[in-house]
Design a protein around this motif. Structure first.
Motif, PDB file in Angstrom:
ATOM      1  N   SER A 140       0.231   0.807 -33.623  1.00  0.00           N
ATOM      2  CA  SER A 140       0.273   1.259 -32.148  1.00  0.00           C
ATOM      3  C   SER A 140       0.858  -0.015 -31.442  1.00  0.00           C
ATOM      4  CB  SER A 140      -1.064   1.546 -31.544  1.00  0.00           C
ATOM      5  OG  SER A 140      -1.496   2.665 -32.284  1.00  0.00           O
ATOM      6  N   PRO A 141       1.831   0.280 -30.506  1.00  0.00           N
ATOM      7  CA  PRO A 141       2.158  -0.925 -29.745  1.00  0.00           C
ATOM      8  C   PRO A 141       1.228  -1.251 -28.767  1.00  0.00           C
ATOM      9  CG  PRO A 141       3.268   1.103 -28.621  1.00  0.00           C
ATOM     10  CD  PRO A 141       2.396   1.590 -30.210  1.00  0.00           C
ATOM     11  N   LEU A 142       0.986  -2.690 -28.232  1.00  0.00           N
ATOM     12  CA  LEU A 142       0.087  -3.435 -27.547  1.00  0.00           C
ATOM     13  C   LEU A 142       0.368  -2.715 -26.064  1.00  0.00           C
ATOM     14  CD1 LEU A 142      -2.072  -5.302 -27.508  1.00  0.00           C
ATOM     15  CD2 LEU A 142      -0.173  -6.897 -26.832  1.00  0.00           C
ATOM     16  N   SER A 143       1.357  -2.044 -25.852  1.00  0.00           N
ATOM     17  CA  SER A 143       1.448  -1.684 -24.596  1.00  0.00           C
ATOM     18  C   SER A 143       0.477  -0.313 -24.000  1.00  0.00           C
ATOM     19  CB  SER A 143       2.868  -1.142 -24.163  1.00  0.00           C
ATOM     20  OG  SER A 143       3.412  -0.240 -24.966  1.00  0.00           O
ATOM     21  N   GLU A 144       0.174   0.430 -25.365  1.00  0.00           N
ATOM     22  CA  GLU A 144      -0.620   1.421 -25.518  1.00  0.00           C
ATOM     23  C   GLU A 144      -2.063   0.881 -25.028  1.00  0.00           C
ATOM     24  OE1 GLU A 144      -0.576   3.967 -28.599  1.00  0.00           O
ATOM     25  OE2 GLU A 144       1.508   4.622 -28.572  1.00  0.00           O
ATOM     26  N   LEU A 145      -2.363  -0.372 -25.696  1.00  0.00           N
ATOM     27  CA  LEU A 145      -3.649  -0.689 -25.358  1.00  0.00           C
ATOM     28  C   LEU A 145      -3.990  -1.083 -23.797  1.00  0.00           C
ATOM     29  CD1 LEU A 145      -6.562  -2.015 -25.978  1.00  0.00           C
ATOM     30  CD2 LEU A 145      -5.570  -3.964 -26.733  1.00  0.00           C
ATOM     31  N   GLU A 146      -2.871  -1.792 -23.416  1.00  0.00           N
ATOM     32  CA  GLU A 146      -2.998  -2.179 -21.917  1.00  0.00           C
ATOM     33  C   GLU A 146      -3.184  -0.928 -20.913  1.00  0.00           C
ATOM     34  OE1 GLU A 146      -0.425  -5.007 -18.713  1.00  0.00           O
ATOM     35  OE2 GLU A 146       0.285  -4.321 -20.821  1.00  0.00           O
ATOM     36  N   ALA A 147      -2.414   0.204 -21.474  1.00  0.00           N
ATOM     37  CA  ALA A 147      -2.459   1.315 -20.464  1.00  0.00           C
ATOM     38  C   ALA A 147      -3.876   1.930 -20.408  1.00  0.00           C
ATOM     39  CB  ALA A 147      -1.325   2.203 -20.969  1.00  0.00           C
ATOM     40  N   GLN A 148      -4.498   1.920 -21.772  1.00  0.00           N
ATOM     41  CA  GLN A 148      -5.700   2.472 -21.715  1.00  0.00           C
ATOM     42  C   GLN A 148      -6.736   1.654 -21.191  1.00  0.00           C
ATOM     43  OE1 GLN A 148      -7.889   2.060 -25.614  1.00  0.00           O
ATOM     44  NE2 GLN A 148      -8.510   4.417 -25.440  1.00  0.00           N
ATOM     45  N   LEU A 149      -6.632   0.299 -21.188  1.00  0.00           N
ATOM     46  CA  LEU A 149      -7.496  -0.487 -20.300  1.00  0.00           C
ATOM     47  C   LEU A 149      -7.260  -0.176 -18.755  1.00  0.00           C
ATOM     48  CD1 LEU A 149      -7.268  -3.808 -22.174  1.00  0.00           C
ATOM     49  CD2 LEU A 149      -8.983  -2.202 -22.571  1.00  0.00           C
ATOM     50  N   GLU A 150      -6.082  -0.054 -18.445  1.00  0.00           N
ATOM     51  CA  GLU A 150      -5.862   0.092 -16.663  1.00  0.00           C
ATOM     52  C   GLU A 150      -6.381   1.555 -16.487  1.00  0.00           C
ATOM     53  OE1 GLU A 150      -1.570  -0.818 -16.683  1.00  0.00           O
ATOM     54  OE2 GLU A 150      -2.018  -3.143 -16.061  1.00  0.00           O
ATOM     55  N   ALA A 151      -6.318   2.355 -17.419  1.00  0.00           N
ATOM     56  CA  ALA A 151      -6.691   3.672 -17.250  1.00  0.00           C
ATOM     57  C   ALA A 151      -8.064   3.924 -17.175  1.00  0.00           C
ATOM     58  CB  ALA A 151      -6.090   4.686 -18.012  1.00  0.00           C
ATOM     59  N   CYS A 152      -8.844   3.169 -17.717  1.00  0.00           N
ATOM     60  CA  CYS A 152     -10.588   2.961 -17.848  1.00  0.00           C
ATOM     61  C   CYS A 152     -11.025   1.842 -17.546  1.00  0.00           C
ATOM     62  CB  CYS A 152     -10.752   3.612 -19.425  1.00  0.00           C
ATOM     63  SG  CYS A 152     -10.354   5.481 -19.587  1.00  0.00           S
ATOM     64  N   PRO A 153     -10.933   1.293 -16.513  1.00  0.00           N
ATOM     65  CA  PRO A 153     -11.594   0.116 -16.174  1.00  0.00           C
ATOM     66  C   PRO A 153     -13.214   0.168 -16.290  1.00  0.00           C
ATOM     67  CG  PRO A 153     -11.040   1.175 -13.993  1.00  0.00           C
ATOM     68  CD  PRO A 153     -10.441   1.746 -15.349  1.00  0.00           C
ATOM     69  N   THR A 154     -13.878   1.212 -16.311  1.00  0.00           N
ATOM     70  CA  THR A 154     -15.183   1.425 -16.548  1.00  0.00           C
ATOM     71  C   THR A 154     -15.531   2.379 -17.506  1.00  0.00           C
ATOM     72  OG1 THR A 154     -15.663   0.132 -14.382  1.00  0.00           O
ATOM     73  CG2 THR A 154     -17.514   1.506 -15.229  1.00  0.00           C
ATOM     74  N   TYR A 155     -16.246   2.399 -18.461  1.00  0.00           N
ATOM     75  CA  TYR A 155     -17.065   3.524 -18.977  1.00  0.00           C
ATOM     76  C   TYR A 155     -18.371   3.144 -19.456  1.00  0.00           C
ATOM     77  CZ  TYR A 155     -15.262   0.700 -23.125  1.00  0.00           C
ATOM     78  OH  TYR A 155     -15.189  -0.118 -24.017  1.00  0.00           O
ATOM     79  N   THR A 156     -19.017   4.228 -19.968  1.00  0.00           N
ATOM     80  CA  THR A 156     -20.537   3.784 -20.664  1.00  0.00           C
ATOM     81  C   THR A 156     -20.385   4.108 -21.998  1.00  0.00           C
ATOM     82  OG1 THR A 156     -21.401   5.835 -20.194  1.00  0.00           O
ATOM     83  CG2 THR A 156     -21.510   4.529 -18.316  1.00  0.00           C
ATOM     84  N   THR A 157     -21.219   3.515 -22.840  1.00  0.00           N
ATOM     85  CA  THR A 157     -21.437   3.883 -24.224  1.00  0.00           C
ATOM     86  C   THR A 157     -22.959   4.056 -24.501  1.00  0.00           C
ATOM     87  OG1 THR A 157     -21.855   1.396 -24.720  1.00  0.00           O
ATOM     88  CG2 THR A 157     -19.643   2.246 -24.935  1.00  0.00           C
ATOM     89  N   THR A 158     -23.222   5.022 -25.199  1.00  0.00           N
ATOM     90  CA  THR A 158     -24.633   5.418 -25.519  1.00  0.00           C
ATOM     91  C   THR A 158     -25.055   5.309 -26.890  1.00  0.00           C
ATOM     92  OG1 THR A 158     -24.744   6.758 -23.413  1.00  0.00           O
ATOM     93  CG2 THR A 158     -26.497   7.095 -25.037  1.00  0.00           C
ATOM     94  N   ASN A 159     -26.010   4.597 -27.345  1.00  0.00           N
ATOM     95  CA  ASN A 159     -26.329   4.483 -28.820  1.00  0.00           C
ATOM     96  C   ASN A 159     -27.805   4.709 -29.014  1.00  0.00           C
ATOM     97  OD1 ASN A 159     -25.724   4.379 -31.508  1.00  0.00           O
ATOM     98  ND2 ASN A 159     -25.734   2.164 -31.554  1.00  0.00           N
ATOM     99  N   GLN A 160     -28.373   5.464 -29.625  1.00  0.00           N
ATOM    100  CA  GLN A 160     -29.877   5.671 -29.998  1.00  0.00           C
ATOM    101  C   GLN A 160     -30.557   5.712 -28.717  1.00  0.00           C
ATOM    102  OE1 GLN A 160     -30.694   2.525 -32.773  1.00  0.00           O
ATOM    103  NE2 GLN A 160     -29.764   3.619 -34.484  1.00  0.00           N
ATOM    104  N   GLY A 161     -30.168   6.333 -27.619  1.00  0.00           N
ATOM    105  CA  GLY A 161     -30.841   6.686 -26.519  1.00  0.00           C
ATOM    106  C   GLY A 161     -30.524   5.368 -25.399  1.00  0.00           C
TER     107      GLY A 161
END
Length: 240
Positions: A140-161
């Motif tokens: 994957s080109p690095l530009s895809e990672l940059e685009a993803q970071l800019e599109a999702c500046p904030t998210y949450t992760t949930t693990n074992q509650g």
């Protein structure tokens, strides 16, 4: 002086994993709209046009070694057993976590020893953070990672509650002789716990390097000079 030092635990890798685990099991009241999706554990490279090396590459030959780390940093290579955890942490989610919203689920990184090499170092200096160098094969080109970071500046992760809020800021890239380059800062908050990772990333013909520093809190990079020094060496090695 580091270009990101103004923007941007001490033990070995096992304790770094423990720190990440603390963030995962803490509590967090923040929420992001959207349906959750389970984050995959890892992904291997395929034959993407123009991004994956045209001939077989030995990832270890493109990686830095413990001897390449700046003075004062005692580097240890991450074992094959622990590699999936460090690759998932670098990608931005703990292994097995749910990501909300689902469209922000980070792209997994290869996590086998023939596709990735990771080294982690602690400094003898107080509050210097943990310095890491990761070399990985990707299609994957690095530009895809940059685009993803800019599109999702904030998210949450949930693990074992337990829930953590992840906030990423794209920074000006550090100078490097590389086909692609990127810099970002990721702040993970869970309850009263906060952890900040600053990453300098470069990619050459499907060989990507992440040089990161991780520290508790949300302050500036503890040792920007060491981060830049290791990044420069890692980029040179990645070019073969």
């Amino acid at each position: 002086m580091s270009r990101v030092s103004s923007e941007r635990f001490k033990p070995r890798w096992v304790q770094v994993v423990a720190v990440a685990a603390v963030l995962v099991v803490g509590g967090c009241t923040s929420a992001v709209d959207g349906d959750p999706v389970a984050a995959p554990s890892s992904a291997g490279p395929s034959t993407g046009p123009g991004t994956f090396p045209s001939e077989e590459v030995d990832v270890r030959e493109r990686s830095v070694t413990a001897a390449d780390f700046p003075a004062g940093y005692d580097a240890t290579e991450v074992s094959a057993e622990d590699l999936p955890a460090v690759m998932a942490d670098t990608a931005g989610y703990p292994v097995g976590a749910l990501v909300t919203p689902s469209t922000c689920a980070p792209t997994p990184l290869p996590a086998t020893s023939d596709e990735a090499v990771a080294l982690v170092a602690a400094s003898a200096e107080a509050n210097a953070g943990t310095l890491s160098a990761i070399t990985v094969l990707t299609d994957s080109p690095l530009s895809e990672l940059e685009a993803q970071l800019e599109a999702c500046p904030t998210y949450t992760t949930t693990n074992q509650g337990a829930t953590a809020t992840v906030t990423t800021t794209v920074l000006p890239p550090s100078p490097a002789q590389s086909q692609e380059s990127l810099a970002f800062r990721r702040v993970t908050m869970s309850g009263s716990m906060t952890q900040t990772m600053t990453a300098l990333v470069a990619q050459n013909d499907g060989v990507r390097v992440y040089v990161t520093v991780m520290a508790p809190g949300s302050g500036p990079v503890p040792d920007g000079a060491a981060l830049d020094e290791l990044y420069t060496t890692a980029v040179e090695r990645s070019r073969g």
